[in-house]
Write an enzyme that holds these catalytic residues in place. Structure first.
Site, PDB file in Angstrom:
ATOM      1  CE1 TYR A   1     -21.159  10.369  15.042  1.00  0.00           C
ATOM      2  CE2 TYR A   1     -18.872   9.852  14.522  1.00  0.00           C
ATOM      3  CZ  TYR A   1     -20.227   9.569  14.395  1.00  0.00           C
ATOM      4  OH  TYR A   1     -20.635   8.502  13.657  1.00  0.00           O
TER       5      TYR A   1
ATOM      6  CG  PHE B   1     -28.543 -15.819  26.756  1.00  0.00           C
ATOM      7  CD1 PHE B   1     -29.372 -16.050  27.842  1.00  0.00           C
ATOM      8  CD2 PHE B   1     -28.649 -14.603  26.105  1.00  0.00           C
ATOM      9  CE1 PHE B   1     -30.282 -15.084  28.278  1.00  0.00           C
ATOM     10  CE2 PHE B   1     -29.550 -13.635  26.536  1.00  0.00           C
ATOM     11  CZ  PHE B   1     -30.363 -13.876  27.628  1.00  0.00           C
ATOM     12  CB  THR B   2     -32.634 -15.933  24.133  1.00  0.00           C
ATOM     13  OG1 THR B   2     -32.207 -14.859  24.984  1.00  0.00           O
ATOM     14  CG2 THR B   2     -33.450 -16.915  24.954  1.00  0.00           C
TER      15      THR B   2
ATOM     16  CG  ASP C   1     -22.298 -13.778  27.673  1.00  0.00           C
ATOM     17  OD1 ASP C   1     -22.142 -12.757  28.352  1.00  0.00           O
ATOM     18  OD2 ASP C   1     -23.394 -14.101  27.183  1.00  0.00           O
TER      19      ASP C   1
ATOM     20  CE  LYS D   1     -28.326  -9.012  31.151  1.00  0.00           C
ATOM     21  NZ  LYS D   1     -28.474  -8.511  29.765  1.00  0.00           N
TER      22      LYS D   1
ATOM     23  NE  ARG E   1     -35.467 -16.756  29.655  1.00  0.00           N
ATOM     24  CZ  ARG E   1     -34.964 -15.769  28.905  1.00  0.00           C
ATOM     25  NH1 ARG E   1     -33.861 -15.156  29.255  1.00  0.00           N
ATOM     26  NH2 ARG E   1     -35.545 -15.394  27.804  1.00  0.00           N
TER      27      ARG E   1
ATOM     28  CG  PHE F   1     -38.326 -15.089  25.063  1.00  0.00           C
ATOM     29  CD1 PHE F   1     -37.437 -15.594  24.128  1.00  0.00           C
ATOM     30  CD2 PHE F   1     -37.921 -14.011  25.840  1.00  0.00           C
ATOM     31  CE1 PHE F   1     -36.176 -15.029  23.965  1.00  0.00           C
ATOM     32  CE2 PHE F   1     -36.657 -13.451  25.693  1.00  0.00           C
ATOM     33  CZ  PHE F   1     -35.793 -13.961  24.745  1.00  0.00           C
TER      34      PHE F   1
HETATM   35  N1  F0G Z   1     -25.578 -12.707  27.431  1.00  0.00           N
HETATM   36  C1  F0G Z   1     -26.236 -13.021  28.551  1.00  0.00           C
HETATM   37  C2  F0G Z   1     -25.729 -14.119  29.434  1.00  0.00           C
HETATM   38  C3  F0G Z   1     -27.401 -12.319  28.884  1.00  0.00           C
HETATM   39  O1  F0G Z   1     -28.053 -12.639  29.998  1.00  0.00           O
HETATM   40  C4  F0G Z   1     -27.860 -11.290  28.025  1.00  0.00           C
HETATM   41  C5  F0G Z   1     -29.086 -10.572  28.308  1.00  0.00           C
HETATM   42  C6  F0G Z   1     -27.132 -11.011  26.870  1.00  0.00           C
HETATM   43  C7  F0G Z   1     -25.990 -11.746  26.610  1.00  0.00           C
HETATM   44  C8  F0G Z   1     -27.580  -9.957  25.895  1.00  0.00           C
HETATM   45  O2  F0G Z   1     -27.348  -8.696  26.410  1.00  0.00           O
HETATM   46  O3  F0G Z   1     -29.631  -7.715  26.783  1.00  0.00           O
HETATM   47  O4  F0G Z   1     -27.570  -6.301  26.802  1.00  0.00           O
HETATM   48  O5  F0G Z   1     -28.412  -7.248  24.684  1.00  0.00           O
HETATM   49  N2  F0G Z   1     -29.919 -10.970  29.142  1.00  0.00           N
HETATM   50  C9  F0G Z   1     -31.126 -10.286  29.552  1.00  0.00           C
HETATM   51  C10 F0G Z   1     -31.811 -11.120  30.601  1.00  0.00           C
HETATM   52  C11 F0G Z   1     -32.027  -9.871  28.447  1.00  0.00           C
HETATM   53  O6  F0G Z   1     -32.902 -10.739  31.018  1.00  0.00           O
HETATM   54  O7  F0G Z   1     -31.253 -12.131  31.031  1.00  0.00           O
HETATM   55  P1  F0G Z   1     -28.308  -7.430  26.150  1.00  0.00           P
END
Ligand code: F0G
Length: 469
Positions: free
Chosen positions: A84, A136-137, A227, A270, A394, A461
């Site tokens: 843990y 970013f979303t 990021d 990624k 997108r 989305f």
């Molecule tokens: N920042 C960027 C630039 C991203 O592309 C993503 C995720 C995140 C933050 C969030 O990270 O998914 O690990 O919680 N992008 C995915 C995509 C969902 O398909 O581009 P996460």
């Protein structure tokens, strides 16, 4: 007279890339019929996020968590220390983030948005503004939930799919200065810098732009948070495109880039070649204490952050593999290969071709479909029907609604992202993908738009549903 024999060699820059690995294990891909795919799309409301993966043949929805791990990473899973507290895998991860990204303090999180959530909570007060090089979303939603307002300060070129600026991820310092003059630096908790910029098409930020940003931010006492999700792809583009960096390794460039920032968050799903994981990192010890405290509330203890020990081990090893120059050249080379193929057929894509995906310009692909009939959503559906290939929208759906007016945000970029997972698909898969997209292109005049019939409140989305017409 001597009989001179000349050795003939190809110029190193003209040699083709090849994957620096060979395949050891395979997973079957299923081919389906057009009728089956049409039925699947009807049932899932024309949203590729709602398809079952079994109904997809080539899955180019995302590069997130979809990488193939190496034999070393799989072996690393067996070294998981599932204590843990104080797992040795945490210390391995911490050491590699420190070594390759250069930050002092590291807190693991279950994935990128876990880290975004903590960063937003730590830095943002209600009424703050967070400038960033395009939204970013998930990043923006956490900034908004913390009471902040995102302000786009990316260069104008980023909003133009045809503009071939080599660093379309750059911050427009004039826009940032205007924001500072308008709201005051005290209401700007940090600059949110993505590199590469996902929503702009996987476009990089130059080292020079980051240095200039640093000087501006230093004058106003504003930190820069990175990021780092695709920072290694960004480092590769710097190596390829920015004067003075051609002779440096991607690892060296990454370290230099991060050293100009104050902290970072990461979706390790990624660049890092793992299926799950993330972290945040800072250099300031007080911020570290705060992050370490918050993580136990939302993710898990500060030495696992919502992850199993084995996941942290796979991440630690993945970091080492991800900065390898041969790896990154082949990875970006594959994206370039697909993009060039489409370009050759006159299919409109975002230029320059990005690091993790080819982005199709749906506004030029389906010029007869107005943006509020969701041309990119429709095109993603049509590409799936053509070849069982899953991509994602997108554009206007991803952009969501303005929280103040409740109206659709209408981004200039209305794109379909054809995203390439790392180390998963072959060049033949790229050929088949390109051919399916070309068939959609041949039949573009017959395409129709969509109507949204269900819309969730957050990040619509992912779960919105549509009908034809
Ligand atoms: N920042 C960027 C630039 C991203 O592309 C993503 C995720 C995140 C933050 C969030 O990270 O998914 O690990 O919680 N992008 C995915 C995509 C969902 O398909 O581009 P996460």
């Amino acid at each position: 007279m001597t009989d001179e024999k000349r050795v003939r060699r190809r110029d190193a820059t003209k040699k083709s890339w090849a994957e620096p690995w060979k395949v050891k294990m395979v997973e079957p891909a299923r081919w389906t019929t057009r009728e089956h795919r049409e039925r699947c799309l009807e049932e899932t409301g024309f949203n590729t996020f709602l398809l079952r993966s079994e109904d997809v043949t080539i899955d180019l929805l995302t590069d997130s968590g979809t990488s193939a791990m190496s034999d070393r990473q799989w072996a690393g899973l067996m070294l998981g220390d599932e204590a843990y507290a104080g797992s040795r895998n945490y210390y391995h991860l911490e050491a590699n983030v420190q070594k390759y990204y250069g930050y002092r303090y590291v807190v693991p999180t279950h994935q990128g948005r876990g880290a975004e959530h903590l960063i937003a909570k730590m830095f943002i007060k209600p009424g703050d503004f967070i400038p960033g090089n395009m939204y970013f979303t998930t990043t923006r939603v956490h900034q908004e939930l913390a009471g902040g307002t995102f302000a786009d300060v990316i260069v104008d070129e980023a909003h133009d799919p045809a503009n071939e600026h080599p660093f379309k991820g750059n911050v427009d310092l004039g826009k940032l200065e205007d924001l500072i003059a308008r709201v005051g630096s005290r209401r700007i908790p940090y600059v949110s810098l993505g590199a590469t910029v996902n929503m702009a098409g996987g476009q990089p930020v130059s080292m020079q732009n980051l240095r200039d940003l640093r000087s501006l931010c230093d004058r106003h006492g504003i930190p820069i948070l990175l990021d780092a999700t695709r920072a290694i792809e960004n480092a590769y583009f710097i190596q390829q495109r920015e004067g003075g960096y051609g002779g440096k390794s991607v690892a060296e460039i990454l370290l230099e880039f991060c050293s100009i920032t104050d902290g970072s968050w990461m979706s390790a799903k990624k660049d890092t070649l793992v299926n799950i994981g993330g972290w945040l990192a800072v250099n300031d010890v007080e911020k570290f204490d705060e992050a370490r405290n918050l993580v136990v509330v939302f993710e898990g203890l500060h030495t696992y952050g919502g992850l199993a020990g084995r996941d942290m081990e796979a991440m630690a090893i993945g970091i080492e593999e991800s900065v390898d120059d041969d790896h990154i050249r082949a990875r970006v080379g594959q994206v370039e290969y697909l993009g060039q193929k489409l370009l050759g057929w006159g299919i409109p894509i975002v230029l320059p071709i990005g690091g993790h995906a080819v982005f199709i310009d749906a506004k030029r692909f389906y010029p007869h479909i107005p943006q509020d009939h969701f041309p990119a959503q429709a095109l993603a559906a049509d590409i799936y029907i053509e070849g069982g290939i899953r991509t994602m929208e997108r554009g206007i759906v991803s952009a969501g609604r303005d929280p103040e007016t409740g109206r659709h945000r209408s981004p200039r970029l209305e794109l379909v992202r054809v995203t390439i997972p790392r180390r998963v698909y072959t060049q033949a898969h790229m050929d088949v993908t390109a051919e399916a997209i070309e068939e959609a292109w041949w039949n573009r005049d017959l395409a129709t738009g969509l109507r949204m019939i269900y819309e969730p409140k957050y990040l619509r989305f992912f779960q919105a549903r549509f009908q034809r017409g």
